[in-house]
Design a protein around this motif. Structure first.
Motif, mmCIF file in Angstrom:
data_model
loop_
_atom_site.group_PDB
_atom_site.id
_atom_site.type_symbol
_atom_site.label_atom_id
_atom_site.label_comp_id
_atom_site.label_asym_id
_atom_site.label_seq_id
_atom_site.Cartn_x
_atom_site.Cartn_y
_atom_site.Cartn_z
ATOM 1 N N MET A 1 0.881 -1.191 0.015
ATOM 2 C CA MET A 1 -0.020 0.135 0.000
ATOM 3 C C MET A 1 0.838 1.294 0.119
ATOM 4 O O MET A 1 0.491 2.244 -0.487
ATOM 5 N N HIS A 2 2.063 1.123 0.577
ATOM 6 C CA HIS A 2 2.798 2.342 0.766
ATOM 7 C C HIS A 2 3.536 2.738 -0.623
ATOM 8 O O HIS A 2 3.835 3.911 -0.842
ATOM 9 N N THR A 3 3.658 1.842 -1.382
ATOM 10 C CA THR A 3 4.509 2.152 -2.551
ATOM 11 C C THR A 3 3.668 2.623 -3.880
ATOM 12 O O THR A 3 4.034 3.184 -4.611
ATOM 13 N N HIS A 4 2.294 2.150 -3.693
ATOM 14 C CA HIS A 4 1.437 2.590 -4.612
ATOM 15 C C HIS A 4 0.822 4.011 -4.426
ATOM 16 O O HIS A 4 0.110 3.993 -3.445
ATOM 17 N N PRO A 5 1.176 5.104 -5.274
ATOM 18 C CA PRO A 5 0.571 6.481 -4.645
ATOM 19 C C PRO A 5 -0.948 6.479 -4.726
ATOM 20 O O PRO A 5 -1.471 7.383 -4.037
ATOM 21 N N ALA A 6 -1.536 5.794 -5.441
ATOM 22 C CA ALA A 6 -3.200 5.981 -5.292
ATOM 23 C C ALA A 6 -3.689 5.427 -4.131
ATOM 24 O O ALA A 6 -4.802 5.879 -3.791
ATOM 25 N N LEU A 7 -2.923 4.457 -3.590
ATOM 26 C CA LEU A 7 -3.482 3.578 -2.617
ATOM 27 C C LEU A 7 -3.251 4.320 -1.204
ATOM 28 O O LEU A 7 -3.463 3.597 -0.072
ATOM 29 N N HIS A 8 -2.016 4.976 -1.323
ATOM 30 C CA HIS A 8 -1.538 5.623 0.017
ATOM 31 C C HIS A 8 -2.405 6.124 0.961
ATOM 32 O O HIS A 8 -2.705 5.723 1.899
ATOM 33 N N PRO A 10 -5.743 6.577 0.646
ATOM 34 C CA PRO A 10 -7.011 5.853 1.155
ATOM 35 C C PRO A 10 -6.595 4.717 2.302
ATOM 36 O O PRO A 10 -7.403 4.565 3.377
ATOM 37 N N TRP A 11 -5.489 4.199 2.317
ATOM 38 C CA TRP A 11 -4.946 3.289 3.287
ATOM 39 C C TRP A 11 -4.815 3.870 4.591
ATOM 40 O O TRP A 11 -5.255 3.474 5.432
ATOM 41 N N ARG A 12 -4.301 5.244 4.410
ATOM 42 C CA ARG A 12 -4.177 5.887 5.902
ATOM 43 C C ARG A 12 -5.351 6.317 6.439
ATOM 44 O O ARG A 12 -5.633 6.200 7.703
ATOM 45 N N VAL A 13 -6.266 6.642 5.466
ATOM 46 C CA VAL A 13 -7.733 7.094 5.996
ATOM 47 C C VAL A 13 -8.454 5.822 6.684
ATOM 48 O O VAL A 13 -9.025 5.771 7.626
ATOM 49 N N LEU A 14 -8.224 4.667 6.131
ATOM 50 C CA LEU A 14 -8.974 3.460 6.329
ATOM 51 C C LEU A 14 -8.426 3.152 7.769
ATOM 52 O O LEU A 14 -9.080 2.794 8.749
ATOM 53 N N VAL A 15 -6.957 3.171 8.022
ATOM 54 C CA VAL A 15 -6.513 2.546 9.296
ATOM 55 C C VAL A 15 -6.698 3.713 10.080
ATOM 56 O O VAL A 15 -7.103 3.304 11.573
ATOM 57 N N GLY A 19 -8.811 2.434 13.645
ATOM 58 C CA GLY A 19 -8.376 2.730 14.965
ATOM 59 C C GLY A 19 -8.925 3.715 15.886
ATOM 60 O O GLY A 19 -8.969 3.496 16.969
ATOM 61 N N THR A 20 -9.448 4.891 15.042
ATOM 62 C CA THR A 20 -10.111 5.615 16.130
ATOM 63 C C THR A 20 -11.401 5.251 16.440
ATOM 64 O O THR A 20 -12.048 5.310 17.673
ATOM 65 N N VAL A 21 -12.100 4.417 15.571
ATOM 66 C CA VAL A 21 -13.372 3.707 16.198
ATOM 67 C C VAL A 21 -13.090 2.842 17.216
ATOM 68 O O VAL A 21 -13.919 2.724 18.301
ATOM 69 N N LEU A 45 -2.773 1.067 18.831
ATOM 70 C CA LEU A 45 -1.589 -0.018 18.060
ATOM 71 C C LEU A 45 -2.113 0.080 16.650
ATOM 72 O O LEU A 45 -0.942 0.137 15.958
ATOM 73 N N ILE A 46 -3.370 0.009 16.277
ATOM 74 C CA ILE A 46 -3.652 -0.019 14.887
ATOM 75 C C ILE A 46 -3.399 1.388 14.255
ATOM 76 O O ILE A 46 -2.807 1.561 13.358
ATOM 77 N N LEU A 47 -3.606 2.482 15.003
ATOM 78 C CA LEU A 47 -3.005 3.618 14.555
ATOM 79 C C LEU A 47 -1.497 3.922 14.352
ATOM 80 O O LEU A 47 -1.192 4.692 13.459
ATOM 81 N N SER A 48 -0.615 3.237 15.194
ATOM 82 C CA SER A 48 0.514 3.472 15.180
ATOM 83 C C SER A 48 1.187 2.737 14.213
ATOM 84 O O SER A 48 2.384 2.877 13.892
ATOM 85 N N THR A 49 0.475 1.762 13.267
ATOM 86 C CA THR A 49 1.082 1.361 12.247
ATOM 87 C C THR A 49 1.244 2.194 11.093
ATOM 88 O O THR A 49 2.044 1.932 9.997
#
Length: 98
Positions: A1-8, A10-15, A19-21, A45-49
């Motif tokens: 996820m980190h190497t693909h610019p289009a998915l970076h 959305p992945w951070r938003v999902l995590v 994590g917030t929920v 812990l989820i957010l810290s990833t």
């Protein structure tokens, strides 16, 4: 996820959302029955990833965990030593040296 610019992003938003929920559910569980502190730590812990600030917030929890582990091992060793001494005293022999 980190190497693909289009998915970076959305992945951070999902995590961040997951994590917030989980962390907010832990805050609610501090009032209602449930594992509140554990849920808050799991949320962090989820957010810290993905977020450095959450990783820094977890540092005291890691320290407390290591201290707790050392305390538990020390307590277990003391308990087993006392148990060996009592068993040896019942048999009328000195306890074997460690």
């Amino acid at each position: 996820m980190h190497t693909h610019p289009a998915l970076h992003l959305p992945w951070r938003v999902l995590v961040g959302t997951v994590g917030t929920v989980v962390a907010l559910a832990g805050v609610v569980m501090l009032v209602v029955p449930g594992p509140g502190v554990a849920s808050i730590l799991l949320g962090l812990l989820i957010l810290s990833t993905e977020f450095r600030w959450a990783h820094r917030l977890l540092r005291p929890a890691r320290v407390w965990t290591r201290r707790g582990e050392r305390w538990a091992l020390r307590t277990r060793d003391q308990f087993l030593e006392r148990r060996r001494e009592r068993a040896a005293a019942r048999r009328g022999r000195p306890a074997p040296p460690d």
